[in-house]
Design a protein around this motif. Structure first.
Motif, PDB file in Angstrom:
ATOM      1  N   TRP A  28      64.311  64.413  31.203  1.00  0.00           N
ATOM      2  CA  TRP A  28      62.936  64.935  31.125  1.00  0.00           C
ATOM      3  C   TRP A  28      62.836  66.358  30.613  1.00  0.00           C
ATOM      4  N   GLU A  29      63.954  67.074  30.597  1.00  0.00           N
ATOM      5  CA  GLU A  29      63.898  68.440  30.079  1.00  0.00           C
ATOM      6  C   GLU A  29      64.045  68.486  28.560  1.00  0.00           C
ATOM      7  N   GLU A  30      64.445  67.385  27.964  1.00  0.00           N
ATOM      8  CA  GLU A  30      64.740  67.404  26.523  1.00  0.00           C
ATOM      9  C   GLU A  30      63.577  66.978  25.656  1.00  0.00           C
ATOM     10  N   VAL A  31      62.600  66.310  26.265  1.00  0.00           N
ATOM     11  CA  VAL A  31      61.648  65.580  25.440  1.00  0.00           C
ATOM     12  C   VAL A  31      60.522  66.406  24.832  1.00  0.00           C
ATOM     13  N   HIS A  32      60.243  67.551  25.440  1.00  0.00           N
ATOM     14  CA  HIS A  32      59.070  68.288  24.978  1.00  0.00           C
ATOM     15  C   HIS A  32      59.127  68.647  23.489  1.00  0.00           C
TER      16      HIS A  32
ATOM     17  N   ALA B 226      58.793  74.180  33.845  1.00  0.00           N
ATOM     18  CA  ALA B 226      59.132  75.590  34.050  1.00  0.00           C
ATOM     19  C   ALA B 226      60.473  75.916  33.397  1.00  0.00           C
ATOM     20  N   GLY B 227      60.756  75.257  32.301  1.00  0.00           N
ATOM     21  CA  GLY B 227      61.965  75.584  31.554  1.00  0.00           C
ATOM     22  C   GLY B 227      63.162  74.732  31.923  1.00  0.00           C
ATOM     23  N   THR B 228      64.168  74.808  31.071  1.00  0.00           N
ATOM     24  CA  THR B 228      65.341  73.952  31.198  1.00  0.00           C
ATOM     25  C   THR B 228      66.067  74.136  32.521  1.00  0.00           C
ATOM     26  N   ASP B 229      66.204  75.407  32.939  1.00  0.00           N
ATOM     27  CA  ASP B 229      66.957  75.680  34.165  1.00  0.00           C
ATOM     28  C   ASP B 229      66.305  75.022  35.374  1.00  0.00           C
ATOM     29  N   PHE B 230      64.995  75.026  35.370  1.00  0.00           N
ATOM     30  CA  PHE B 230      64.262  74.385  36.453  1.00  0.00           C
ATOM     31  C   PHE B 230      64.605  72.903  36.523  1.00  0.00           C
TER      32      PHE B 230
ATOM     33  N   SER C  59      63.853  77.183  47.138  1.00  0.00           N
ATOM     34  CA  SER C  59      63.232  78.506  47.014  1.00  0.00           C
ATOM     35  C   SER C  59      61.754  78.346  46.676  1.00  0.00           C
ATOM     36  N   HIS C  60      61.035  79.426  46.868  1.00  0.00           N
ATOM     37  CA  HIS C  60      59.606  79.406  46.548  1.00  0.00           C
ATOM     38  C   HIS C  60      59.381  79.070  45.081  1.00  0.00           C
ATOM     39  N   SER C  61      60.193  79.643  44.195  1.00  0.00           N
ATOM     40  CA  SER C  61      59.953  79.409  42.767  1.00  0.00           C
ATOM     41  C   SER C  61      60.245  77.959  42.391  1.00  0.00           C
ATOM     42  N   MET C  62      61.128  77.320  43.110  1.00  0.00           N
ATOM     43  CA  MET C  62      61.324  75.894  42.868  1.00  0.00           C
ATOM     44  C   MET C  62      60.126  75.107  43.398  1.00  0.00           C
ATOM     45  N   SER C  63      59.827  75.318  44.686  1.00  0.00           N
ATOM     46  CA  SER C  63      58.826  74.472  45.329  1.00  0.00           C
ATOM     47  C   SER C  63      57.427  74.648  44.749  1.00  0.00           C
ATOM     48  N   SER C  64      57.155  75.819  44.169  1.00  0.00           N
ATOM     49  CA  SER C  64      55.800  76.022  43.644  1.00  0.00           C
ATOM     50  C   SER C  64      55.566  75.239  42.365  1.00  0.00           C
ATOM     51  N   ASN C  65      56.642  74.716  41.780  1.00  0.00           N
ATOM     52  CA  ASN C  65      56.481  73.915  40.574  1.00  0.00           C
ATOM     53  C   ASN C  65      56.619  72.419  40.830  1.00  0.00           C
ATOM     54  N   ILE C  66      56.755  72.077  42.099  1.00  0.00           N
ATOM     55  CA  ILE C  66      56.890  70.672  42.460  1.00  0.00           C
ATOM     56  C   ILE C  66      55.639  70.234  43.214  1.00  0.00           C
ATOM     57  N   TYR C  67      55.043  69.147  42.760  1.00  0.00           N
ATOM     58  CA  TYR C  67      53.800  68.668  43.350  1.00  0.00           C
ATOM     59  C   TYR C  67      54.035  67.339  44.060  1.00  0.00           C
TER      60      TYR C  67
END
Lengths: 219, 219
Positions: B93-97, B163-167, B207-215
């Motif tokens: 899913w990180e490659e398709v954009h 939120a980018g590849t690393d995410f 972490s907060h930065s991880m969880s804030s991008n997960i719905y």
DNA sequence: AAATAAGTTTAGGCAAAGCTAAACCTTTCT
DNA sequence: AGAAAGGTTTAGCTTTGCCTAAACTTATTT
């Protein structure tokens, strides 16, 4: 050196189609891409500056090795996409060319190879044309036109030339498709039309202009 | 009036992303498409002359109804292609954009609808984002960020923000994917990191930065 | 061999799309 | 209110890619 515009790719493709590895006149090139002479001259200059073609002014244009490689890669993409459109999405073989013409410009090596895998590494496209392989090798074009067969021979249709929508419609009407087998029962010496007999016994006549665009192998 | 360049489509897309139906500043627009201010001003003028946007100089740009329709259609294509790339071709899913960014410009109404059929008319793309439907309707965006859940709640992941590849790499590492279910076992009042427990009993911190991008939605 | 026809290239324009530098509105700060 | 700051638009330049008209080569014909 790996980033080309759509226009550039179209000229490369045209060059390959018209001349293969040989030289092509600028007028013919312009004609093929649907442009006028001066546009082609200019385009060719751009391609030359990228090392994709060699030009001898007033004589002709020729693909370099790089150009040839690119041409075959584009053709690979084009024919893979055509295969996808027909096999997976259910398009008719007469509809796919213009769409593949767009899709062939998508840039992603990984996409091409994943697509090929997904289609089980096909060797021929829906029209029976050979698909250039990842290593640049091109499977031989199979079959010879129907008129080259003699009366009584058994044959299998393996390829059709893209001769426009009406041609394909006619093929569909006659239920001719790749892989079908027939016996050539009769040849008219008057208008070179031929008669085919299908496996179910049904037989029908084909005009010269139909049969000359249908390629088969003998069984 | 139905033929747009890639550049035009990119501006339309950006406008939709930034403002939806509302007005957008030319600077922000330029920024989004990766161009400089004057280029955006100029582009917007071209779009206005085609009736796709309305401009109030020094104030902002807004999509017209036509522009909005186009924007949603492009987004539809983008998300359908992403779905195809992940579901059928096996991309991560990180490659398709970036690939979908190219494919979204292919013009063929029939292709889009055949593709949608082939994918079983999906409503969400591989990131959980809603896919605009053929009639222009957009399914509601589901889920809320993980931190909005309270301790003890059971939830199912339904969407992630790009939120980018690393995410994405981190998500894969933690084996988090759409549809997975967890219980929120703990919330740190210090750094707002949270602890999830998977169905197999394994638990881990986010972490907060991880969880804030997960719905997720609650079960 | 000279003249004409045919095809190719040069010259000069135009639109799309981008850029930088300079001019111009708006807003904000004192 | 006046000035500085910030963002927007204008001006002017570049490249790609196409066009027409004119100049130039090459090939053909007499």
């Amino acid at each position: 050196m790996n980033n080309h515009t759509e226009s550039e790719e179209n000229y490369i493709k045209a060059l390959y189609h018209l001349g293969g590895e040989g030289a092509v006149a600028s007028g013919a090139l312009a004609n093929r891409v649907g442009a006028k002479g001066p546009s082609a001259t200019q385009a060719v200059r751009r391609l030359a500056s990228k090392g994709l073609v060699e030009v001898i002014p007033y004589k002709g244009v020729k693909l370099t090795l790089d150009g040839l490689t690119l041409a075959k890669h584009i053709l690979r993409k084009h024919r893979l996409w055509e295969t996808f459109l027909v096999e997976k999405l259910g398009f008719g073989w007469e509809e796919v060319h213009p769409i593949a013409e767009q899709l062939e410009h998508i840039q992603s090596r990984e996409l091409v190879e994943k697509l090929a895998d997904y289609l089980d590494s096909p060797v021929h496209d829906p029209h029976g044309d050979p698909i250039p392989q990842a290593d640049g090798k091109i499977p031989p074009a199979t079959g010879k036109p129907l008129q080259k067969f003699s009366q009584g021979s058994s044959l299998k249709v393996v390829r059709v030339e893209d001769a426009g929508t009406d041609f394909f419609t006619q093929l569909d009407l006659l239920e001719i498709s790749l892989g079908k087998e027939y016996t050539l029962t009769s040849v008219s010496s008057f208008d070179s039309s031929i008669q085919l007999q299908a496996e179910d016994g049904e037989s029908f006549w084909l005009s010269h202009s139909m049969s000359s665009n249908i390629y088969a192998i003998s069984l």
